[in-house]
Write an enzyme that holds these catalytic residues in place. Structure first.
Site, short mmCIF file in Angstrom:
data_model
loop_
_atom_site.label_atom_id
_atom_site.label_comp_id
_atom_site.label_asym_id
_atom_site.label_seq_id
_atom_site.Cartn_x
_atom_site.Cartn_y
_atom_site.Cartn_z
CG ASP A 10 50.59 47.02 42.47
OD1 ASP A 10 51.63 46.14 41.87
OD2 ASP A 10 49.60 47.39 42.32
NE ARG A 60 47.82 27.96 30.64
CZ ARG A 60 47.64 26.65 30.97
NH1 ARG A 60 46.83 26.55 32.05
NH2 ARG A 60 47.96 25.99 30.20
CG ASN A 73 51.96 32.44 39.40
OD1 ASN A 73 51.66 33.47 40.11
ND2 ASN A 73 51.42 31.95 38.64
CB VAL A 97 43.01 35.56 46.09
CG1 VAL A 97 42.08 35.81 45.06
CG2 VAL A 97 42.73 36.02 47.77
CG ASN A 99 43.47 31.34 40.49
OD1 ASN A 99 43.36 31.00 41.29
ND2 ASN A 99 42.60 32.16 39.90
CG ASP A 127 35.67 27.97 43.63
OD1 ASP A 127 35.60 28.36 42.32
OD2 ASP A 127 36.67 28.03 44.06
CG HIS A 155 40.13 28.82 42.69
ND1 HIS A 155 38.96 28.93 42.91
CD2 HIS A 155 40.94 29.74 42.07
CE1 HIS A 155 38.43 29.88 42.01
NE2 HIS A 155 39.73 30.35 41.56
#
Length: 301
Positions: A10, A60, A73, A97, A99, A127, A155
């Site tokens: 992290d 976002r 990103n 994972v 987005n 999904d 996705h």
């Protein structure tokens, strides 16, 4: 016996919070967990990895343009790909994972050129599980009775949950999904939009994004890579398209129906695709091409 060492990466300001996650993991008394190493250093986190699960992305924010989200990103996943290239095993299995997962996965793969492209995947199992569950609830059966739904593409809200090859076990009989549900309008309408918009619906209700269901899907995805998919079944994974399957353009991370065996995946080829499915598969590919081209332009800067 298999045992795990968890390396948790992290950013520095979040290390005190990460310590809380470590305590929770210790308190789970997990039988296979041998050691937990929290760190803010990539050279520690990525060293000799067998598996990398990349969940950290820039979410976002309100008023944020899509290109700003992609730009932020690209920087994160270029850095993670470079760290994988430098420190991880070349056999590492990388699951993205965070987005926009498909495009973040592509950027990661491009930033780690010596790791085979087929070692990279993005999570569309959530999904897939959502689609299974919607059909199961409609039919009044457990989700395990629903097999071979497919998530095609991105996705995102353009993904295509496809049930044309899905079967439902009702009262001991395997029925085609359309015969089991007996409501074509729902399957071609609200079912698709419910699965597409499910992430947003969870955020609206919970004020936070999917956590438990996403974690479960990550476990499902990884278990299938390691242990294989059950005989006669397939699942959905966002994987690197070489342009050789179902008319999907090359150099995209696109979700396909796959079978896993011996820690590798194979696209389930030869499924019949009708005009309805084709148009939805093409629409999500167009979105992925736009995302890729924008992201690759940032990557070059």
């Amino acid at each position: 016996e298999v045992s795990f060492v968890l390396l948790l990466l992290d950013i520095t300001p979040m290390l005190p919070v990460l310590e809380g996650v470590v305590m929770e993991l210790q308190d789970c008394a997990l039988s296979l967990l041998r050691e937990i190493i929290p760190t803010d250093k990539e050279e520690v986190a990525f060293k000799d990895l067998d598996v990398a699960i990349l969940v950290g992305s820039m979410p976002r924010k309100e008023g944020m343009e899509r290109k700003d989200l992609l730009k932020a990103n690209v920087a994160i996943f270029k850095s993670q790909g470079t760290a994988l290239e430098k420190f991880a095993k070349k056999t590492v299995k990388v699951l993205v994972v965070g987005n926009p997962a498909n495009t973040n996965c592509l950027i990661t793969a491009k930033s780690a050129p010596s790791i085979p492209k087929e070692n990279f995947s993005c999570l569309t199992r959530l999904d897939h599980n959502r689609a299974r569950s919607q059909v199961a609830m409609r039919c009044g059966v457990p989700a395990t009775n629903v097999k071979n739904v497919i998530i095609w593409g991105n996705h995102s809200s353009t993904q295509y949950p496809d049930v044309h090859h899905c079967t439902v076990n009702m009262s001991g009989s395997e029925l085609a999904c359309f015969d089991a549900v007996k409501d074509d309008a729902w399957l071609k309408g609200d079912f698709i939009s419910t699965v597409q918009q499910r992430g947003a619906a969870v955020i609206k209700a919970r004020k936070l994004s999917s956590a438990m269901s996403a974690a479960k899907a990550i476990c499902d995805h990884m278990r299938d890579i390691w242990a294989g998919t059950p005989e006669g079944e397939f699942t959905s994974m966002g994987i690197y398209s070489t342009g050789n399957s179902y008319g999907v353009p090359e150099d995209l991370i696109y979700s396909f129906p796959v079978q896993n065996k011996d820690k590798s995946w194979k696209i389930v080829d030869g499924l019949a695709i009708n005009a309805f499915s084709r148009s939805k598969m093409d629409a999500t590919a167009i979105e992925l091409i736009e995302e890729r081209d924008m992201a690759v332009a940032f990557l070059a800067v």
